[in-house]
Structure formats: C-alpha cells, structure tokens
Design an enzyme around this catalytic site. Structure first.
Site, mmCIF file in Angstrom:
data_model
loop_
_atom_site.group_PDB
_atom_site.id
_atom_site.type_symbol
_atom_site.label_atom_id
_atom_site.label_comp_id
_atom_site.label_asym_id
_atom_site.label_seq_id
_atom_site.Cartn_x
_atom_site.Cartn_y
_atom_site.Cartn_z
ATOM 1 N N ASP A 1 -1.025 89.998 170.462
ATOM 2 C CA ASP A 1 -0.792 88.635 170.633
ATOM 3 C C ASP A 1 -1.986 88.257 172.107
ATOM 4 O OD1 ASP A 1 -0.265 85.805 170.889
ATOM 5 O OD2 ASP A 1 1.382 86.421 169.449
ATOM 6 N N HIS B 1 -5.511 88.203 171.213
ATOM 7 C CA HIS B 1 -5.851 87.071 170.766
ATOM 8 C C HIS B 1 -6.514 86.170 171.826
ATOM 9 C CE1 HIS B 1 -2.510 86.797 167.465
ATOM 10 N NE2 HIS B 1 -3.160 87.917 167.238
#
Ligand SMILES: *[C@@H]1O[C@H](CO)[C@@H](O)[C@H](O)[C@H]1NC(C)=O
Ligand SMILES: *[C@@H]1O[C@H](CO)[C@@H](O)[C@H](O)[C@H]1NC(C)=O
Ligand SMILES: *[C@@H]1O[C@H](CO)[C@@H](O)[C@H](O)[C@H]1NC(C)=O
Length: 415
Positions: free
Chosen positions: A235, A258
């Site tokens: 993430d 991310h």
C-alpha cells in the site's frame, strides 16, 4: 592557603568524575535478565513488560532496554506506557521481535479486533534504535482476508480492522532509527497524535500484493521528519492522514507500493486537514502512484502548502496525481463540497511512467484546486511492449495554477 583549598576542590571534583561509572547514565536492562527466552516460540511478553517497568523506575539518566541480537522474541500485543520517567529511554533492538503467526493465537485481551500490536503511548524522549527486525508475520492474516468478501461466516478477527505493527501515540520527541519492519498484518508504523518524531534509516518490507500494509502512516502528527529509508509494501509507502502538519520527508526509496500519499481526506463528509508537507529526494520504483493527493467527494477541510520536489519515477503509474474523486468502492456520487486543495508545488520530477496519464490532476468541479505549480517536469513512457505508444499524456480538470520551465507531458489546462 587559598591555593591549597582550590587544589583540594579540584582533586575532589576530578575524583567524583572518575569514580562515577559512565554507565550509570546508560544503565542496561536486558530483557534476557527478565526471563525472556528468545527462541521464537516462548511468549516473552511478560519479560518485556517487567523490563519496561524497571526502566520506568530507573534513576539512571538514560537507561537502555536491550533486546539482544541473534535471538527471536515472541510478543503478544502490548503497550509501553511512558507516563513514568521524565528522562530519556533507549530501546535498543538488535534481535528479532515477532508476532504470533496465526491470528487466532493473538491475545487481544478480550477485544474482538486487535487494532495494534506494539504500542508506545504517552512517551516523551524515547529512542528506538538498532539493527533488529520487527516481524508482524502478517501472511496468514492476508490469506484469510482474501476470503472475507461475501462470505457468510466471516472470520471476525481477520475481516475486521487488522493490527498495526508499531504505533507511537500521544507522544513527543521520539527517534526511530535503523530497524527493519516486515510483513505487518496491516500498516507497519503509525505516528498517531505524535509530535517531533524523527524516523530514519528504516527498512520496511512486505509483498507488493499484501493488503493495506502501508509503510508509515501519520494521523494528527506534527513536526515529523522521515528520512533516508527504504519502503517496499502493498500500500502507500507513506500516508499522511487527517490533522497532520509540518511534515518533512526526504531520501526515500519507495516501491513496490502505492506511492507517498496525502489522504485520503474527507471520507463521509468529514472535515479533515493536512498542511505544510515537504517531500524531496524520492525514487518511486514501479509504484502504482507517485506523489499523490486523494480526497473523497463531499468532504470538508483542506490540503495545502505541499511541495513534492526532486523526485525520480522509475516506471511508476501516475507519478503525479491529484484525485478529488477518490473512491475505493462502487457507489460514490459527486457532491457539491470537497476538501480544498491549494498551494501545491511539483518541481524537478523526471523519469519514466508506466501508464498514461503520467500527470493526472482531477480536481472537484465545486471546489477547484488553486495555486498548483509545476516546474521542470519530464516524464516519459516506459519503453515496453504494450500498444499504448510511447507518448505519455497528461490530464487535468478544474485546476488553477501555472506550469513553469520545462513541463513534459504538457498540461492542457495550465499556462
Ligand atoms: C543504518 O542502520 C543500520 C542498522 O540497521 C546500521 O548498521 C547503519 O550504520 C545505519 N546507518 C546510518 C547512516 O545511520
Ligand atoms: C527536510 O529535511 C531535509 C533532510 O533531513 C533537510 O535537508 C531539509 O532542509 C528539510 N526541509 C525543510 C523544508 O524543512
Ligand atoms: C475544519 O477544521 C479546521 C481545522 O480544525 C477549521 O479551521 C475549520 O474551520 C473547519 N471547517 C469546517 C467547515 O468545519
């Protein structure tokens, strides 16, 4: 006579200085001395608690809790409460600290969910350092998590909020240095209601497809410095949440992951704010986003005074992205309010981008972004086999601001 007195005084001062053992300031409390076994199997939680209790009472000016190298200590969820000692405490971690591997073996003190694994709460003047590893052994959580959707008899523990690896909350003046964090069930490190936190030389590592394993998450955090660290997760490498300000992030290698994200802000109409964030000297390698700001439709508050500069993208998708239509589920509608985004500067950002558009600035129709500056941007498409062609594109809507210097791909909406 006076001379003699001065000499006497000198001798006694020197004598006092040399007879005081220097270790009295750094008295060592090894968890081994409190019964920790360190075989990776035995529950060592109580030993850590007992060592902390003594350190709290220590008259030593800067006592050291030692977690020695070459051993693996199994810990259940536990909180070190710092409301005990005004001076500095050093937590020296050279060994491995590991969590129970099976979610059902976690002792969450009767709570349905385990929200946190290791927590330092209300500490001031804490140094956590060393060459050790904090291993959340999250893989079983992630595997079971994949069966949560639509399943009738949901595993409550796994499908609810999963534990954060290390949380530092209601604290100030904390240094976190040198450690490796890996495979947390959820985010690895969280600074929540913390001020003056210095994180450096960290390695944070989880598989690129592990769910919600953010590297470092900030929430109501102020005066935070994150420097010289390598973050590879499933993430956000770093996510900056509500109530954060005065954040300085530099020298970060991010990816997989991310990207470095502000938000998401404004979920369910909330008033959320982030300001004064400086991100520099970052390399994004094969991340799904790069320098990102994301807000939900219908929110209030602001994200402002944010700089992303001196950034290289190695095949990131959307290296530059503002998304005011962020939504992680299907039923999102457009609203007439939004988190206000203003005074954002992107400068010296270059490299390659994997998917069009390389620059994506989608601001709210109701509350446009203002003072958006792009200066010296050059992003080329990754040279690969797909049919996208080699020209990267840029998208922008409802943006007020300027493009300066060289900006490629050019932004149609900025002059
Ligand atoms: C970074 O941390 C490692 C231990 O993980 C240590 O050996 C090294 O000296 C540290 N480097 C710096 C620049 O502090
Ligand atoms: C951020 O931190 C870096 C390195 O720690 C430092 O060089 C830089 O001046 C800081 N920037 C700001 C705006 O505080
Ligand atoms: C949102 O919160 C900020 C900071 O706490 C405050 O200054 C502002 O007035 C609030 N805005 C609304 C619309 O409530």
């Amino acid at each position: 006579m006076a001379k003699y007195l001065i000499l006497l005084l000198l001798v006694s001062i020197l004598g006092a200085a040399t007879s005081t053992p220097s270790r009295s300031c750094n008295q060592v409390y090894s968890v081994i001395d409190y019964g920790a076994v360190g075989d990776g199997d035995t529950d060592d939680t109580q030993a850590f608690k007992d060592a902390w209790k003594d350190v709290c009472k220590s008259s030593s000016c800067s006592p050291i809790i030692q977690v020695p190298g070459g051993k693996t200590f199994l810990l259940q969820p536990l909180t070190f409460n710092g409301e005990c000692k005004p001076g500095q405490i050093i937590f020296q971690v050279d060994g491995t600290i590991t969590a129970p591997s099976d979610p059902n073996d976690w002792n969450c003190h009767g709570n349905k969910y385990c929200k946190q694994w290791i927590t330092f709460d209300e500490v001031a003047n804490l140094v956590i350092r060393g060459s050790g590893t904090v291993d959340g052994r999250g893989s079983t959580w992630w595997e079971r998590h994949s069966s949560c959707k639509g399943h009738k008899h949901k595993d409550k523990r796994v499908c609810g909020k999963k534990p954060t690896g290390l949380t530092i909350s209601h604290s100030q003046n904390v240094h976190l240095e040198g450690l490796t964090f890996k495979d947390s069930p959820q985010m690895h490190v969280a600074f929540d209601r913390a001020e003056w936190v210095y994180a450096s030389n960290l390695t944070i590592q989880a598989p690129g497809d592990s769910p919600n394993t953010d590297g470092i998450h900030l929430q109501h955090a102020k005066n935070i410095f994150i420097d010289h660290s390598r973050i590879m997760t499933g993430d956000d490498c770093i996510s900056i949440g509500d109530g954060s300000s005065q954040i300085n992030i530099s020298r970060i290698a991010c990816g997989p992951g991310h990207g470095i994200s502000i938000g998401s802000l404004g979920i369910d109409g909330e008033n959320e704010t982030v300001e004064d964030v400086h991100v520099s000297f970052v390399v994004f390698t094969e991340t799904t986003n790069g320098a990102r700001i994301k807000t939900w439709q219908g929110g209030k508050g602001f994200a402002r005074n944010i700089v992303f500069e001196n950034i290289r993208s190695e095949g990131a998708r959307n290296p530059i992205i503002i998304d005011q239509y962020y939504c992680d589920h299907k039923h999102c509608t457009e609203h007439s309010s939004a988190v206000k985004i203003s005074n954002i500067r992107y400068e010296n950002i270059y490299g390659t981008s994997r998917r069009k558009p390389a620059v994506h600035i989608a601001c709210s129709k109701a509350v446009p972004c203002t003072d958006i500056l792009l200066n010296n941007i050059h992003l080329e498409a990754v040279d690969d086999d797909d049919d996208d062609g080699d020209e990267p594109s840029a998208f922008c809507s409802n943006v007020q601001g300027h493009a300066m210097g060289h900006v490629f791909p050019p932004l149609p909406c900025l002059s």
